[in-house]
Design a protein around this motif. Structure first.
Motif, PDB file in Angstrom:
ATOM      1  N   LEU A 139       0.841  -1.184   0.000  1.00  0.00           N
ATOM      2  CA  LEU A 139       0.000   0.000   0.000  1.00  0.00           C
ATOM      3  C   LEU A 139       0.882   1.242   0.000  1.00  0.00           C
ATOM      4  O   LEU A 139       2.068   1.161   0.344  1.00  0.00           O
ATOM      5  N   PRO A 140       0.348   2.379  -0.387  1.00  0.00           N
ATOM      6  CA  PRO A 140       1.138   3.607  -0.282  1.00  0.00           C
ATOM      7  C   PRO A 140       1.622   3.812   1.156  1.00  0.00           C
ATOM      8  O   PRO A 140       0.826   3.832   2.097  1.00  0.00           O
ATOM      9  N   SER A 141       2.932   3.850   1.322  1.00  0.00           N
ATOM     10  CA  SER A 141       3.559   4.042   2.637  1.00  0.00           C
ATOM     11  C   SER A 141       3.314   2.873   3.588  1.00  0.00           C
ATOM     12  O   SER A 141       3.347   3.049   4.808  1.00  0.00           O
ATOM     13  N   GLY A 142       3.056   1.681   3.049  1.00  0.00           N
ATOM     14  CA  GLY A 142       2.834   0.577   3.959  1.00  0.00           C
ATOM     15  C   GLY A 142       2.471  -0.713   3.257  1.00  0.00           C
ATOM     16  O   GLY A 142       2.838  -0.950   2.109  1.00  0.00           O
ATOM     17  N   PHE A 143       1.715  -1.546   3.943  1.00  0.00           N
ATOM     18  CA  PHE A 143       1.335  -2.852   3.413  1.00  0.00           C
ATOM     19  C   PHE A 143       0.046  -3.305   4.100  1.00  0.00           C
ATOM     20  O   PHE A 143      -0.403  -2.716   5.103  1.00  0.00           O
ATOM     21  N   GLY A 144      -0.545  -4.361   3.567  1.00  0.00           N
ATOM     22  CA  GLY A 144      -1.725  -4.943   4.166  1.00  0.00           C
ATOM     23  C   GLY A 144      -1.854  -6.403   3.787  1.00  0.00           C
ATOM     24  O   GLY A 144      -1.158  -6.895   2.895  1.00  0.00           O
ATOM     25  N   TYR A 145      -2.721  -7.109   4.462  1.00  0.00           N
ATOM     26  CA  TYR A 145      -2.968  -8.500   4.121  1.00  0.00           C
ATOM     27  C   TYR A 145      -4.377  -8.898   4.543  1.00  0.00           C
ATOM     28  O   TYR A 145      -4.969  -8.342   5.471  1.00  0.00           O
ATOM     29  N   LEU A 146      -4.929  -9.869   3.818  1.00  0.00           N
ATOM     30  CA  LEU A 146      -6.222 -10.456   4.101  1.00  0.00           C
ATOM     31  C   LEU A 146      -6.023 -11.934   4.405  1.00  0.00           C
ATOM     32  O   LEU A 146      -5.159 -12.585   3.809  1.00  0.00           O
ATOM     33  N   GLU A 147      -6.802 -12.474   5.311  1.00  0.00           N
ATOM     34  CA  GLU A 147      -6.710 -13.890   5.625  1.00  0.00           C
ATOM     35  C   GLU A 147      -8.093 -14.428   5.952  1.00  0.00           C
ATOM     36  O   GLU A 147      -8.999 -13.677   6.355  1.00  0.00           O
ATOM     37  N   GLY A 148      -8.266 -15.712   5.755  1.00  0.00           N
ATOM     38  CA  GLY A 148      -9.556 -16.314   6.022  1.00  0.00           C
ATOM     39  C   GLY A 148      -9.473 -17.819   6.132  1.00  0.00           C
ATOM     40  O   GLY A 148      -8.487 -18.436   5.705  1.00  0.00           O
ATOM     41  N   LEU A 149     -10.485 -18.398   6.729  1.00  0.00           N
ATOM     42  CA  LEU A 149     -10.588 -19.853   6.817  1.00  0.00           C
ATOM     43  C   LEU A 149     -12.055 -20.242   6.810  1.00  0.00           C
ATOM     44  O   LEU A 149     -12.925 -19.496   7.270  1.00  0.00           O
ATOM     45  N   ALA A 150     -12.325 -21.408   6.284  1.00  0.00           N
ATOM     46  CA  ALA A 150     -13.677 -21.952   6.267  1.00  0.00           C
ATOM     47  C   ALA A 150     -13.572 -23.461   6.357  1.00  0.00           C
ATOM     48  O   ALA A 150     -12.781 -24.089   5.644  1.00  0.00           O
ATOM     49  N   GLY A 151     -14.347 -24.044   7.252  1.00  0.00           N
ATOM     50  CA  GLY A 151     -14.310 -25.489   7.409  1.00  0.00           C
ATOM     51  C   GLY A 151     -15.543 -25.976   8.128  1.00  0.00           C
ATOM     52  O   GLY A 151     -16.302 -25.195   8.724  1.00  0.00           O
ATOM     53  N   GLY A 152     -15.765 -27.275   8.086  1.00  0.00           N
ATOM     54  CA  GLY A 152     -16.915 -27.839   8.764  1.00  0.00           C
ATOM     55  C   GLY A 152     -16.922 -29.346   8.688  1.00  0.00           C
ATOM     56  O   GLY A 152     -16.137 -29.956   7.956  1.00  0.00           O
ATOM     57  N   LEU A 153     -17.799 -29.925   9.457  1.00  0.00           N
ATOM     58  CA  LEU A 153     -18.008 -31.372   9.439  1.00  0.00           C
ATOM     59  C   LEU A 153     -19.387 -31.633   8.842  1.00  0.00           C
ATOM     60  O   LEU A 153     -20.400 -31.185   9.376  1.00  0.00           O
ATOM     61  N   TYR A 154     -19.407 -32.335   7.711  1.00  0.00           N
ATOM     62  CA  TYR A 154     -20.653 -32.636   7.010  1.00  0.00           C
ATOM     63  C   TYR A 154     -20.953 -34.129   7.112  1.00  0.00           C
ATOM     64  O   TYR A 154     -20.067 -34.972   6.928  1.00  0.00           O
ATOM     65  N   THR A 155     -22.214 -34.435   7.413  1.00  0.00           N
ATOM     66  CA  THR A 155     -22.676 -35.819   7.451  1.00  0.00           C
ATOM     67  C   THR A 155     -23.875 -35.953   6.506  1.00  0.00           C
ATOM     68  O   THR A 155     -24.260 -34.992   5.822  1.00  0.00           O
ATOM     69  N   GLY A 156     -24.481 -37.120   6.493  1.00  0.00           N
ATOM     70  CA  GLY A 156     -25.652 -37.316   5.660  1.00  0.00           C
ATOM     71  C   GLY A 156     -26.804 -36.409   6.049  1.00  0.00           C
ATOM     72  O   GLY A 156     -27.696 -36.137   5.243  1.00  0.00           O
ATOM     73  N   ALA A 157     -26.795 -35.906   7.281  1.00  0.00           N
ATOM     74  CA  ALA A 157     -27.861 -35.014   7.744  1.00  0.00           C
ATOM     75  C   ALA A 157     -27.565 -33.553   7.448  1.00  0.00           C
ATOM     76  O   ALA A 157     -28.353 -32.685   7.796  1.00  0.00           O
ATOM     77  N   GLY A 158     -26.416 -33.273   6.832  1.00  0.00           N
ATOM     78  CA  GLY A 158     -26.060 -31.893   6.529  1.00  0.00           C
ATOM     79  C   GLY A 158     -24.880 -31.419   7.362  1.00  0.00           C
ATOM     80  O   GLY A 158     -24.048 -32.213   7.821  1.00  0.00           O
TER      81      GLY A 158
END
Length: 532
Positions: free
Chosen positions: A355-374
């Motif tokens: 970035l002008p005069s600096g920096f930045g970052y984005l981060e993320g996570l997504a997860g789950g446990l899925y069974t036959g019921a959803g």
């Protein structure tokens, strides 16, 4: 004599092949060849710094061993010079957390390059005195720790911590390269007023972007009390006893590896026991044991920058502005103890930008446990941070994150207040399975190395965030104020202590007012990771 015609016939072919090989081999450029590596280790204070304190500090401090420095270097005599390997070697050394400054330069000679590695030790033996307070909530830690035991980059610690929930005596030991210079070990034990926790790990991580193999074997065992808070209450309205054990193994190999990034394939497997009962129940614990396994793929495009004056003072800090994406899936079959067959995908990512005069970052996570019921349980978290340095000695830090949980385990809910989140609110002020936090701070460094001992700065800040449970009202709070930033410029620790005067704005539970808050580092932390 019969062989002579064949020898005469084959001789031109042989000479032609030698000539071809000679022509194909590029001439060796001795001017870019590393001929020697010189390790120049400096103490906490340089020899030119005189006085009682510098002499005493250097006399008491055990200097980092040369072998500790050398094993982090990714270049050696007889190899051509590679600027990427030099830069990563500097990051490896800074990543040990024991040096206040690392410099690698080259000197050209008639026979090639002489690499000079200069390390300046940080003061690594220190007392851990931490105090956090907001109104009537007080947390403190008293401890002794050594981050560079006998000059080997090993750490050992003993701490006593008192929080609003419990008191803890904690012991820890970690050495990153204990066996064969490659395999490290970590041990931890906590004796709590309401339980105990023990953990151990044996691992060979990816020490460099170009590393080809890694593994980790870890185990945990918990006998603990879990407190659950709702609607900003000061006393937990739900208390559980927990028995938790985990053994996990991870093995990974780099399919592609270079100084520009990597592609890594791994597989992990785990066996876990996790049981809860209401406190006071006399019936015996059930013993629910589950197993899961699966592969993951990690891709990285590397790009690092070196900054200073963000987390602390007078220390170089490495920031990853590259792109990293990890995709994995775990199989959780009913035959391994689950109620029904399931799969647990997990995706994490991080991307940085200048970035002008600096920096930045984005981060993320997504997860789950899925069974036959959803969807059985899941987590989604996203966050972003920007660091701007408009003038020398000035820095602006902006951060925002948000999270969503579906059916989290007891004690795994979002929990904001005192230690993290809006700093003027007490412990467990905001809890739930929905959360967000935004904070902004403008800091001015007054002195980076005052009297050769400390960094000093002042800051203004504002925080806004909260947490709540799905289906209940949205609970938030915000504050603003000014503060003092202090950091030991000769220490191996980068995080600055903060002493803040904050005005808390009233919400549904807390009244408006001025409070003094004491803490260390930022009020936000890297996004958490969900376990099966």
């Amino acid at each position: 004599m019969r062989l002579l015609p064949w020898i005469l016939l084959l001789l031109p072919v042989s000479l032609s092949a030698q000539a071809t090989d000679s022509a194909a081999a590029p001439p060796r450029n001795d001017s870019t060849m590393v001929r020697a590596v010189v390790i120049d280790r400096r103490d906490v204070f340089d020899p030119t710094e005189t006085g009682f304190i510098p002499r005493l500090a250097n006399a008491l401090h055990i200097q980092t061993r040369a072998v500790t420095v050398r094993r982090e270097l990714l270049f050696k005599p007889g190899e051509p010079y590679d600027s990427a390997s030099v830069a990563e070697s500097e990051r490896n050394l800074r990543g040990l957390g024991i040096f206040r400054r690392v410099t690698i330069d080259s000197v050209r000679t008639d026979s090639g390059l002489v690499m000079r590695v200069i390390t300046r030790d940080g003061w690594s033996t220190k007392t851990d005195l931490r105090f956090r307070s907001v109104g009537g909530d007080v947390e403190f830690t008293v401890g002794l720790l050594e981050d560079n035991l006998l000059g080997t980059a090993s750490s050992a610690s003993a701490r006593y911590r008192k929080t609003t929930d419990r008191s803890t005596v904690a012991l820890g030991f970690r050495r990153p390269r204990l066996f064969g210079g490659q395999v490290g070990m970590a041990l931890g034990y906590e004796d709590r007023s309401d339980g105990r926790v023990a953990a151990a790990a044996l691992e060979q991580p990816f020490y460099a972007l170009t590393s080809r193999h890694a593994f980790r074997l870890e185990g945990e065992d918990h006998r603990e009390r879990v407190l659950r808070f709702f609607e900003g209450e000061e006393e937990a309205s739900d208390t559980l006893q927990r028995r938790y054990s985990l053994v996990r193994a991870t093995l990974a190999r780099a399919l592609q590896a270079s100084s520009a990034g990597y592609l890594r394939l791994g597989v992990q497997a785990q066996v876990r026991r996790d049981d809860f009962v209401p406190e006071g129940q006399t019936a015996a614990f059930e013993k629910t044991v589950t197993g899961a396994f699966g592969p993951y793929l990690a891709w990285n495009h590397a790009r690092f920058v070196v900054t200073q004056g963000v987390a602390g003072f007078a220390r170089e800090e490495d920031v990853d502005l590259g792109t990293t994406v990890t995709v994995g899936v775990m199989a959780a079959p009913a035959v391994f103890g689950y109620e029904r067959d399931g799969i647990a995908p997990l995706v994490t990512g991080r991307v940085g930008v200048r970035l002008p005069s600096g920096f930045g970052y984005l981060e993320g996570l997504a997860g789950g446990l899925y069974t036959g019921a959803g969807l059985d349980s899941g987590s989604v978290q996203v966050g972003g941070t920007a660091v701007l340095k408009p003038f020398p000695g000035h820095v602006t830090i902006l951060h925002a994150d948000a999270g969503w949980l579906e059916d989290p385990l007891p004690g795994a809910e979002f929990d904001l207040g005192l230690s993290s989140g809006p700093r003027a609110f007490g412990s467990h002020a905001f809890t739930g399975d929905r959360s967000f936090l935004s904070t902004a701070e403008y800091r001015i460094t007054l002195a980076e190395d005052f009297l050769g001992q400390a960094g000093i700065g002042v800051a203004g800040f504002v925080d806004y965030g909260g947490a709540w449970y799905a289906g209940s009202r949205r609970r938030t709070g915000w504050d603003a104020g000014v503060g003092l930033r202090l950091g030991a410029s000769r220490s191996s620790d980068t995080g600055a202590a903060r002493l803040d005067l904050a005005h808390r704005f009233a919400n549904d539970v807390d009244d408006a007012g001025w409070v003094i808050t004491i803490g260390k580092g930022f009020v936000f932390a890297p996004l958490g990771r969900r376990a099966l």
